[in-house]
Every structure is written in structure tokens, then in C-alpha cells.
Design an enzyme around this catalytic site. Sequence first.
Site, PDB file in Angstrom:
ATOM      1  N   HIS A   1       0.850  -1.271   0.142  1.00  0.00           N
ATOM      2  CA  HIS A   1       0.101  -0.032  -0.014  1.00  0.00           C
ATOM      3  C   HIS A   1       0.737   1.300  -0.049  1.00  0.00           C
ATOM      4  O   HIS A   1       1.939   1.377   0.582  1.00  0.00           O
ATOM      5  CB  HIS A   1      -1.022  -0.059   1.237  1.00  0.00           C
ATOM      6  CG  HIS A   1      -2.113   0.841   1.312  1.00  0.00           C
ATOM      7  ND1 HIS A   1      -2.132   2.355   1.485  1.00  0.00           N
ATOM      8  CD2 HIS A   1      -3.339   0.788   0.567  1.00  0.00           C
ATOM      9  CE1 HIS A   1      -3.082   2.764   1.051  1.00  0.00           C
ATOM     10  NE2 HIS A   1      -3.892   2.082   0.562  1.00  0.00           N
TER      11      HIS A   1
ATOM     12  N   GLU B   1      -7.847  -4.916  -0.260  1.00  0.00           N
ATOM     13  CA  GLU B   1      -8.569  -6.068  -1.290  1.00  0.00           C
ATOM     14  C   GLU B   1      -8.555  -7.551  -0.985  1.00  0.00           C
ATOM     15  O   GLU B   1      -9.405  -8.151  -1.499  1.00  0.00           O
ATOM     16  CB  GLU B   1      -7.544  -5.604  -2.630  1.00  0.00           C
ATOM     17  CG  GLU B   1      -7.455  -4.148  -2.972  1.00  0.00           C
ATOM     18  CD  GLU B   1      -8.870  -3.600  -3.340  1.00  0.00           C
ATOM     19  OE1 GLU B   1      -9.850  -4.286  -2.880  1.00  0.00           O
ATOM     20  OE2 GLU B   1      -8.712  -2.649  -4.031  1.00  0.00           O
TER      21      GLU B   1
HETATM   22  N1  ACO Z   1       3.923  -7.577  -4.955  1.00  0.00           N
HETATM   23  C1  ACO Z   1       5.205  -7.738  -4.903  1.00  0.00           C
HETATM   24  N2  ACO Z   1       5.913  -6.583  -4.860  1.00  0.00           N
HETATM   25  C2  ACO Z   1       5.370  -5.571  -4.623  1.00  0.00           C
HETATM   26  C3  ACO Z   1       3.946  -5.368  -4.150  1.00  0.00           C
HETATM   27  C4  ACO Z   1       3.041  -6.471  -4.343  1.00  0.00           C
HETATM   28  N3  ACO Z   1       1.958  -6.532  -4.023  1.00  0.00           N
HETATM   29  N4  ACO Z   1       3.494  -4.012  -3.883  1.00  0.00           N
HETATM   30  C5  ACO Z   1       4.698  -3.487  -4.113  1.00  0.00           C
HETATM   31  N5  ACO Z   1       5.715  -4.126  -4.537  1.00  0.00           N
HETATM   32  C6  ACO Z   1       7.342  -3.909  -4.485  1.00  0.00           C
HETATM   33  C7  ACO Z   1       7.530  -3.023  -5.939  1.00  0.00           C
HETATM   34  O1  ACO Z   1       7.685  -3.897  -7.118  1.00  0.00           O
HETATM   35  C8  ACO Z   1       8.805  -2.123  -5.600  1.00  0.00           C
HETATM   36  O2  ACO Z   1       9.708  -3.000  -5.678  1.00  0.00           O
HETATM   37  P1  ACO Z   1      11.171  -2.304  -6.191  1.00  0.00           P
HETATM   38  O3  ACO Z   1      11.439  -1.206  -5.141  1.00  0.00           O
HETATM   39  O4  ACO Z   1      11.951  -3.560  -5.869  1.00  0.00           O
HETATM   40  O5  ACO Z   1      10.921  -1.943  -7.585  1.00  0.00           O
HETATM   41  C9  ACO Z   1       8.243  -2.127  -4.021  1.00  0.00           C
HETATM   42  O6  ACO Z   1       7.511  -2.969  -3.545  1.00  0.00           O
HETATM   43  C10 ACO Z   1       7.697  -0.662  -3.758  1.00  0.00           C
HETATM   44  O7  ACO Z   1       6.653  -0.712  -4.611  1.00  0.00           O
HETATM   45  P2  ACO Z   1       5.795   0.843  -5.043  1.00  0.00           P
HETATM   46  O8  ACO Z   1       5.131   0.456  -6.658  1.00  0.00           O
HETATM   47  O9  ACO Z   1       6.884   1.746  -4.919  1.00  0.00           O
HETATM   48  O10 ACO Z   1       4.826   1.093  -3.983  1.00  0.00           O
HETATM   49  P3  ACO Z   1       3.652   1.735  -4.253  1.00  0.00           P
HETATM   50  O11 ACO Z   1       3.454   2.588  -2.904  1.00  0.00           O
HETATM   51  O12 ACO Z   1       3.861   2.881  -5.501  1.00  0.00           O
HETATM   52  O13 ACO Z   1       2.638   0.765  -4.610  1.00  0.00           O
HETATM   53  C11 ACO Z   1       0.756  -0.389  -4.664  1.00  0.00           C
HETATM   54  C12 ACO Z   1       1.601   0.392  -3.800  1.00  0.00           C
HETATM   55  C13 ACO Z   1       0.313  -0.137  -5.995  1.00  0.00           C
HETATM   56  C14 ACO Z   1      -1.002  -0.896  -3.919  1.00  0.00           C
HETATM   57  C15 ACO Z   1       1.561  -1.803  -4.771  1.00  0.00           C
HETATM   58  O14 ACO Z   1       1.800  -2.388  -3.407  1.00  0.00           O
HETATM   59  C16 ACO Z   1       0.680  -2.822  -5.601  1.00  0.00           C
HETATM   60  O15 ACO Z   1       1.036  -2.812  -6.863  1.00  0.00           O
HETATM   61  N6  ACO Z   1      -0.006  -3.788  -4.747  1.00  0.00           N
HETATM   62  C17 ACO Z   1      -0.585  -4.652  -5.443  1.00  0.00           C
HETATM   63  C18 ACO Z   1      -2.031  -4.520  -6.285  1.00  0.00           C
HETATM   64  C19 ACO Z   1      -2.913  -4.065  -5.039  1.00  0.00           C
HETATM   65  O16 ACO Z   1      -3.117  -5.001  -4.037  1.00  0.00           O
HETATM   66  N7  ACO Z   1      -3.802  -3.023  -5.322  1.00  0.00           N
HETATM   67  C20 ACO Z   1      -4.763  -2.459  -4.427  1.00  0.00           C
HETATM   68  C21 ACO Z   1      -4.340  -1.469  -3.364  1.00  0.00           C
HETATM   69  S1  ACO Z   1      -5.440  -0.761  -1.996  1.00  0.00           S
HETATM   70  C22 ACO Z   1      -6.534   0.161  -2.799  1.00  0.00           C
HETATM   71  O17 ACO Z   1      -6.045   1.104  -3.662  1.00  0.00           O
HETATM   72  C23 ACO Z   1      -7.905   0.169  -2.607  1.00  0.00           C
END
Ligand code: ACO
Length: 384
Positions: A263, A321
Amino acid sequence: MSTTQTAQTTDAFKPGLEGVIAAETRLSSVDGQKGELIIAGFPLEELAAHATFEETAYLLWYDHLPTAAELERFRAELAGYRALPAATLTLLEQVAQVRRPAMDALRIAAGAMDLDARDLDDHGLARLALARIPTIVAAYWRLLHGQAPVEPDPELGHAANYLYMLEGARPTPAKVRGLETYLNTVSDHGLNASTFAARVIIATQSDLVSALVGAIGALKGPLHGGAPGPALDMVFEIGDVSRAESYLREKLERGERLMGFGHRVYKVRDPRAEVLARAAEVMYRDGGDMALYNLAREVEKIAVALLAEYKPGRNLQTNVEFYTALLLHGLGLDTDLFTPTFAVGRTAGWIGHCFEQRATGRLIRPDSRYIGERNRRWVPLEQR
Ligand code: ACO
């Protein structure tokens, strides 16, 4: 650099706007370090489990819990707006013929939900929109499956009527309570992407329906509201706890994200996950089959451990989620209905934010940093 861009603006460049405060709100407070969500002054855990969705919406819009008389009037007003204009229903029939996903149908029909409305102020349109978004989703779902839409029942509350319009039968009190808890839980969440989109649109002095259509578009994406379907698919594909680790490891090895984890704000477990997990537990216990619930609990533990191994220092935890998927599945909703049902709940928050933004009278207009070419010279077509 343009004259409106200062050195300070360049230094503050944040591609995802993280840490940037772009609004003041009394609707909800999200503490990502403590894992705390407060909705209009109430701890989420207290509000979600007790309120009807009408009470939550009223609280978000008017900053106090309604009295019995206010609630009765509000419920009656909402019930009076539920039925869709005939032209909106015809539009949904046409969309069903080309079999678009439910979230697309919601985006298309939401823009036409006020066709019969004249001279409604923001508060009238707010009631109309809150009442009609569930009708659009339910009517479309039935049309897509070759069934006639079910007329809304004014005797039923908002959550009960939504389930009734989907299924054509009155839901059990346990199901209604499960859905109320879900809708309350997702009703508002700080300046999330769809809420920000709504505020940007209303800040131009556009109309409330336009703001809601924009918010629906933002909610649809898998990085925001589109994740619960894939999260549940993942649990189904795992099927048995013995396969969980190898399945999740393979996904992470391929560089894929695990849906339902991570998140932007929460660096601990999303407090909404616990509220929804508890509601899901009640639902599955009530249904007499705990197998899927127990599997999801185990998958969660393994996923969080693997995320710590593959993404150390990122604090990737369960988000809203994951248990949304489990709870809504337990309520009998198809995965394609998960994101539209999220929209049904979040509409209350979107509207509350529109009221707040409208009151500021302030256009939202950030800066960009130009990184393109300069000093290009025009080349006639025949010389390119
Ligand atoms: N699975 C695996 N790796 C992940 C995940 C995940 N669910 N979430 C983040 N990461 C990793 C990224 O690849 C990144 O790795 P890196 O630095 O080695 O490249 C690191 O963790 C940080 O990720 P960011 O994308 O910078 O984090 P951000 O804050 O932008 O992302 C987000 C938040 C979009 C929710 C992300 O965690 C994600 O894609 N999760 C999966 C989708 C999801 O569950 N969405 C629902 C969110 S809740 C809502 O909006 C209601």
C-alpha cells in the site's frame, strides 16, 4: 524553465505526489505507520460494525450521526431516487449486448444517471447518485446474464436493496450486515487516487456527476480498486495450502506483484483488512464452510513472509483488497462485481470530498517540469 516554475517546485518534484498535502478533510484520517483509520471522528472498527451505510454516508456529508428523524428522511429520499431513467436502462441493455465488463458499464451509465434530473443542487444530485449507482451495477449484472433487472424495493435499506436487486430475493440479515460492514469500511480513505480525481474535477466548478464518473475511471485500475478479483483468483489457483509457497514464490521470481498486498500509505497491516477478515469469518461460519476462509488466512501469512524475503525493507503487508475478495465472495458476489461494489461504497466518500472541495472554491492545478527539447526549428513536410 518556465517563469511559473521556481527552483523550489523542481526540488519538490514527486512523481506519485507521495507526502504532498493537497486537501484538508474532516472525512477520514489514515495513519500508515500506526495502521489506524478514523472515519469522521470514529475508529473504523467501531463505525464499520455498527452503522448502516445510510448513517455512514450522512455522517460523511453532514459531520454528525443522523437523528432518527433525519435518518428516516434520508433513507426515504435515497429510496425515492433509486429507479433509473428509461433511457439509462436502454443504454445498459446496449452495453450488455457488447458484453463490456461491469466497471465499464458503470462508467458509461453513471454519466447518464441524471438524465431525468432538472435543477438539482449538489445535495439533490448526491442523493440521486448514491441511490442510483447500486441500481446501475445490479441492473447491468442481470442484463449481462440474460435476466430482467429487478425493481428496487423502497422498503429495504441501501445494502439490503443492492443484494435484492442483484439476486432477486431478499437477503438474510447476516448478509446485509456483512455488506453494510464492507460498504462502511471502504466509504472513505484519505486522498486516494479516485477521491483526488473527483476533487480535481469538482474544483474546476464542474458538476457532481462528472466528478463521480472521473472517480469511477480512476477506481477501475488494478493499482487501486481493481485488485480484489485477481487476489481471489490467486487463492483459488493455489487451491491447497501445500501449494501456496511454491505458487507465490514463482510469481515473485517472475517479478509479478501479489494482488492484495502493499500500500502507498500503510506500512503495517491495513486496518481495513482486519475488519473485513472478521466480517468474512462470520459470513463463512454462517454458511457452514470455513475451508476458503482458512486457506486465505494461511495464504496471507505465507505471502507476507515471502514479500519480506523478496522485497526486504518495503514492509509489504495485506491491504484492503485481499479480504474484500473473501467477504464479497462469501456474500455470493461474482469477482467481476467486486470493483463496482467498491464504487457503491466509495461514492459516499467521493461526494463528501466534492462538498469539501466545492466549499474551498480553489482550482487544483499543480506544476509540471518540462523535460522536452528546446529550440526546434520547423521542417517542411517534404523535407522530413
Ligand atoms: N507484490 C510484490 N511486490 C510489490 C507489491 C506486491 N503486491 N507491492 C509493491 N511491491 C514492490 C514493488 O515492486 C517495488 O519493488 P522495487 O522497489 O524492488 O521495484 C516496491 O515493492 C515498492 O513498490 P511501489 O510500487 O513503489 O509502491 P507503491 O506505494 O507505489 O505501490 C501499490 C502501492 C500500487 C498498492 C502496490 O503495493 C501494488 O501494486 N500492490 C498490488 C496491487 C494491489 O493490491 N492494489 C490494491 C491497493 S489498495 C487500494 O487501492 C484500495
